[in-house]
Scaffold this motif. Structure first.
Motif, PDB file in Angstrom:
ATOM      1  N   TRP A  93      -1.239  16.697   9.742  1.00  0.00           N
ATOM      2  CA  TRP A  93      -0.751  15.648   8.853  1.00  0.00           C
ATOM      3  C   TRP A  93      -1.816  15.338   7.814  1.00  0.00           C
ATOM      4  O   TRP A  93      -2.993  15.209   8.144  1.00  0.00           O
ATOM      5  CB  TRP A  93      -0.452  14.361   9.635  1.00  0.00           C
ATOM      6  N   LEU A  94      -1.388  15.202   6.580  1.00  0.00           N
ATOM      7  CA  LEU A  94      -2.298  14.777   5.513  1.00  0.00           C
ATOM      8  C   LEU A  94      -1.767  13.474   4.934  1.00  0.00           C
ATOM      9  O   LEU A  94      -0.625  13.402   4.478  1.00  0.00           O
ATOM     10  CB  LEU A  94      -2.396  15.837   4.413  1.00  0.00           C
ATOM     11  N   LEU A 110       0.852  -1.184   0.000  1.00  0.00           N
ATOM     12  CA  LEU A 110       0.000   0.000   0.000  1.00  0.00           C
ATOM     13  C   LEU A 110       0.885   1.230   0.000  1.00  0.00           C
ATOM     14  O   LEU A 110       1.797   1.345   0.803  1.00  0.00           O
ATOM     15  CB  LEU A 110      -0.895   0.007   1.245  1.00  0.00           C
ATOM     16  N   ARG A 111       0.600   2.158  -0.905  1.00  0.00           N
ATOM     17  CA  ARG A 111       1.342   3.417  -0.936  1.00  0.00           C
ATOM     18  C   ARG A 111       0.526   4.502  -0.257  1.00  0.00           C
ATOM     19  O   ARG A 111      -0.679   4.640  -0.482  1.00  0.00           O
ATOM     20  CB  ARG A 111       1.667   3.845  -2.365  1.00  0.00           C
ATOM     21  N   VAL A 112       1.210   5.273   0.589  1.00  0.00           N
ATOM     22  CA  VAL A 112       0.588   6.406   1.263  1.00  0.00           C
ATOM     23  C   VAL A 112       1.517   7.603   1.113  1.00  0.00           C
ATOM     24  O   VAL A 112       2.704   7.525   1.460  1.00  0.00           O
ATOM     25  CB  VAL A 112       0.340   6.124   2.760  1.00  0.00           C
ATOM     26  N   ASP A 113       1.002   8.703   0.569  1.00  0.00           N
ATOM     27  CA  ASP A 113       1.750   9.953   0.473  1.00  0.00           C
ATOM     28  C   ASP A 113       1.466  10.785   1.716  1.00  0.00           C
ATOM     29  O   ASP A 113       0.303  10.986   2.090  1.00  0.00           O
ATOM     30  CB  ASP A 113       1.349  10.741  -0.778  1.00  0.00           C
ATOM     31  N   VAL A 114       2.527  11.262   2.346  1.00  0.00           N
ATOM     32  CA  VAL A 114       2.405  12.012   3.598  1.00  0.00           C
ATOM     33  C   VAL A 114       2.876  13.441   3.363  1.00  0.00           C
ATOM     34  O   VAL A 114       3.980  13.667   2.858  1.00  0.00           O
ATOM     35  CB  VAL A 114       3.244  11.367   4.719  1.00  0.00           C
ATOM     36  N   ILE A 115       2.027  14.405   3.733  1.00  0.00           N
ATOM     37  CA  ILE A 115       2.377  15.820   3.637  1.00  0.00           C
ATOM     38  C   ILE A 115       2.177  16.450   5.010  1.00  0.00           C
ATOM     39  O   ILE A 115       1.104  16.339   5.604  1.00  0.00           O
ATOM     40  CB  ILE A 115       1.508  16.560   2.599  1.00  0.00           C
ATOM     41  N   THR A 116       3.211  17.100   5.518  1.00  0.00           N
ATOM     42  CA  THR A 116       3.088  17.786   6.804  1.00  0.00           C
ATOM     43  C   THR A 116       2.902  19.278   6.578  1.00  0.00           C
ATOM     44  O   THR A 116       3.438  19.849   5.620  1.00  0.00           O
ATOM     45  CB  THR A 116       4.332  17.573   7.680  1.00  0.00           C
ATOM     46  N   THR A 117       2.129  19.881   7.461  1.00  0.00           N
ATOM     47  CA  THR A 117       1.909  21.332   7.440  1.00  0.00           C
ATOM     48  C   THR A 117       2.145  21.855   8.853  1.00  0.00           C
ATOM     49  O   THR A 117       2.571  21.127   9.744  1.00  0.00           O
ATOM     50  CB  THR A 117       0.469  21.654   6.999  1.00  0.00           C
ATOM     51  N   ASP A 118       1.855  23.121   9.079  1.00  0.00           N
ATOM     52  CA  ASP A 118       1.827  23.663  10.432  1.00  0.00           C
ATOM     53  C   ASP A 118       0.368  23.701  10.887  1.00  0.00           C
ATOM     54  O   ASP A 118      -0.385  24.573  10.476  1.00  0.00           O
ATOM     55  CB  ASP A 118       2.389  25.081  10.467  1.00  0.00           C
ATOM     56  N   TRP A 119      -0.128  22.815  11.707  1.00  0.00           N
ATOM     57  CA  TRP A 119       0.557  21.728  12.376  1.00  0.00           C
ATOM     58  C   TRP A 119      -0.332  20.505  12.265  1.00  0.00           C
ATOM     59  O   TRP A 119      -0.888  20.030  13.237  1.00  0.00           O
ATOM     60  CB  TRP A 119       0.799  22.109  13.828  1.00  0.00           C
ATOM     61  N   PHE A 164      -6.199  24.206   3.580  1.00  0.00           N
ATOM     62  CA  PHE A 164      -5.944  23.254   4.660  1.00  0.00           C
ATOM     63  C   PHE A 164      -4.592  23.511   5.319  1.00  0.00           C
ATOM     64  O   PHE A 164      -4.429  23.321   6.532  1.00  0.00           O
ATOM     65  CB  PHE A 164      -6.003  21.830   4.106  1.00  0.00           C
ATOM     66  N   ALA A 165      -3.604  23.945   4.535  1.00  0.00           N
ATOM     67  CA  ALA A 165      -2.230  24.080   5.022  1.00  0.00           C
ATOM     68  C   ALA A 165      -1.983  25.363   5.805  1.00  0.00           C
ATOM     69  O   ALA A 165      -0.872  25.560   6.304  1.00  0.00           O
ATOM     70  CB  ALA A 165      -1.254  24.004   3.853  1.00  0.00           C
ATOM     71  N   ILE A 177      -8.226   8.790  -2.126  1.00  0.00           N
ATOM     72  CA  ILE A 177      -8.795   9.304  -0.888  1.00  0.00           C
ATOM     73  C   ILE A 177      -7.665   9.881  -0.040  1.00  0.00           C
ATOM     74  O   ILE A 177      -6.480   9.708  -0.353  1.00  0.00           O
ATOM     75  CB  ILE A 177      -9.541   8.217  -0.079  1.00  0.00           C
ATOM     76  N   ALA A 178      -8.036  10.586   1.024  1.00  0.00           N
ATOM     77  CA  ALA A 178      -7.047  11.133   1.949  1.00  0.00           C
ATOM     78  C   ALA A 178      -7.683  11.287   3.319  1.00  0.00           C
ATOM     79  O   ALA A 178      -8.910  11.392   3.453  1.00  0.00           O
ATOM     80  CB  ALA A 178      -6.524  12.479   1.447  1.00  0.00           C
TER      81      ALA A 178
END
Length: 319
Positions: free
Chosen positions: A160-161, A149-158, A274-275, A169-170
């Motif tokens: 997780w996506l 399974l592939r999951v793309d992870v993006i962090t923001t302040d503060w 969102f970010a 989906i996300a």
């Protein structure tokens, strides 16, 4: 004379014992109403890679303690035995060399470095985020292996996506994965450097803005595990956590179908909203359907072009 010296030593030892008697209480400073198993998460691995991390960590600590403890004992003995007040200790002013001491002083460090280097080499390649040998050995064994399974992870302040590109989906601040599947994470940051860390499942790894890195894990046990941002990143850092739910493959498929009908959607324009800096004090989670396929790459391209998400600081003097 000897009785007086003995009494002096006893009094010194007594004062030392009294001074350190309460030091073990410091170990309780991180305890709460929860059990210790919830505090020392790294010692309760729920997958082969996290178990290997723990084994190699314990091995390193054990090897070092094998040097530190005998050294401390010998040092204490010499300090007590050869103190100025002990006139019965042997004294040889002509002594200058000992082959035994030379052997111990040089051989033990060399053997220690060699041993730690060997296991560091094995451990590094066994849990390498890009090509973990440990998983290759496990997958070569007979038996059914769930598809990766592939999951793309993006962090923001503060926040997780977590994006599931194949499923379109996300989720935000919540990760759901099937038990037994190899989960390949592709990671980037939209703001500053963060550290992705799930103590029970995956080791800590840096996530940098405008760059991509990878991490991999396999969860063997069903349950919910804590995930952290392990790198201080500002005012909302304290609440920048996420829950990792490990569920059965059948339940995972049902969950995917449910999220695919979620009312919220996610594209690059919606991600920019969102970010914006958000202190997720209440631990809110979100589910998004119809996630655009290039969102992960668009975030990286935006950062490389200078896209920033500024934190609104209070004006000076407004405490």
């Amino acid at each position: 004379m000897r009785v007086r010296q003995y009494g002096f030593v006893v009094r010194r030892i007594g004062r030392l014992v009294r001074s350190i008697a309460f030091l073990p209480l410091l170990l309780l400073s991180g305890c709460s109403a929860h059990s210790l198993s919830r505090q020392f998460l790294i010692f309760h691995p729920a997958g082969p890679l996290s178990a290997a991390d723990m084994r190699f960590t314990v091995l390193d600590v054990a090897v070092m303690l094998g040097i530190i403890i005998p050294t401390a004992v010998v040092t204490t003995f010499f300090l007590l035995h050869y103190r100025k007040a002990n006139t019965t200790a042997a004294y040889d002013p002509t002594w200058s060399h000992s082959n035994v001491i030379e052997l111990v002083v040089w051989a033990i460090p060399l053997l220690t470095v060699a041993l730690l280097g060997y296991y560091a080499y094995r451990g590094t390649y066994a849990v390498d985020p890009f090509h973990p040998r440990l998983l290759k050995v496990a997958q070569a064994a007979p038996g059914a292996v769930p598809p990766p399974l592939r999951v793309d992870v993006i962090t923001t302040d503060w926040q997780w996506l977590f994006i599931y590109p194949k499923q379109h989906i996300a989720t935000a601040n919540e990760l759901v994965i099937p038990r037994g599947a190899t989960v390949d994470f592709h990671m980037t940051s939209a703001t500053v450097v963060n550290d992705f860390f799930i103590p029970n499942l995956a080791g800590m790894i840096d996530i940098m803005p405008g760059m991509r890195t990878e991490q991999v894990l396999v969860a063997d046990k069903l349950g919910t595990y804590k995930g952290y941002s392990a790198n201080f990143s500002g005012g909302g850092f304290s609440w920048m956590g996420f829950k990792t739910h490990v569920i059965s493959p059948k339940r995972f498929q049902d969950w995917v179908q449910s999220v695919q009908h979620a009312p919220l959607h996610m594209d690059y324009a919606q991600f920019n909203a969102f970010a914006k800096p958000t202190k997720n004090i209440n631990g809110k989670t979100y589910e998004f359907s119809d996630v655009k396929g290039r969102l992960f790459d668009q975030v990286i391209e935006g950062v490389l072009k200078g896209r920033v998400y500024t934190t609104q600081l209070p004006p000076p003097g407004s405490a």
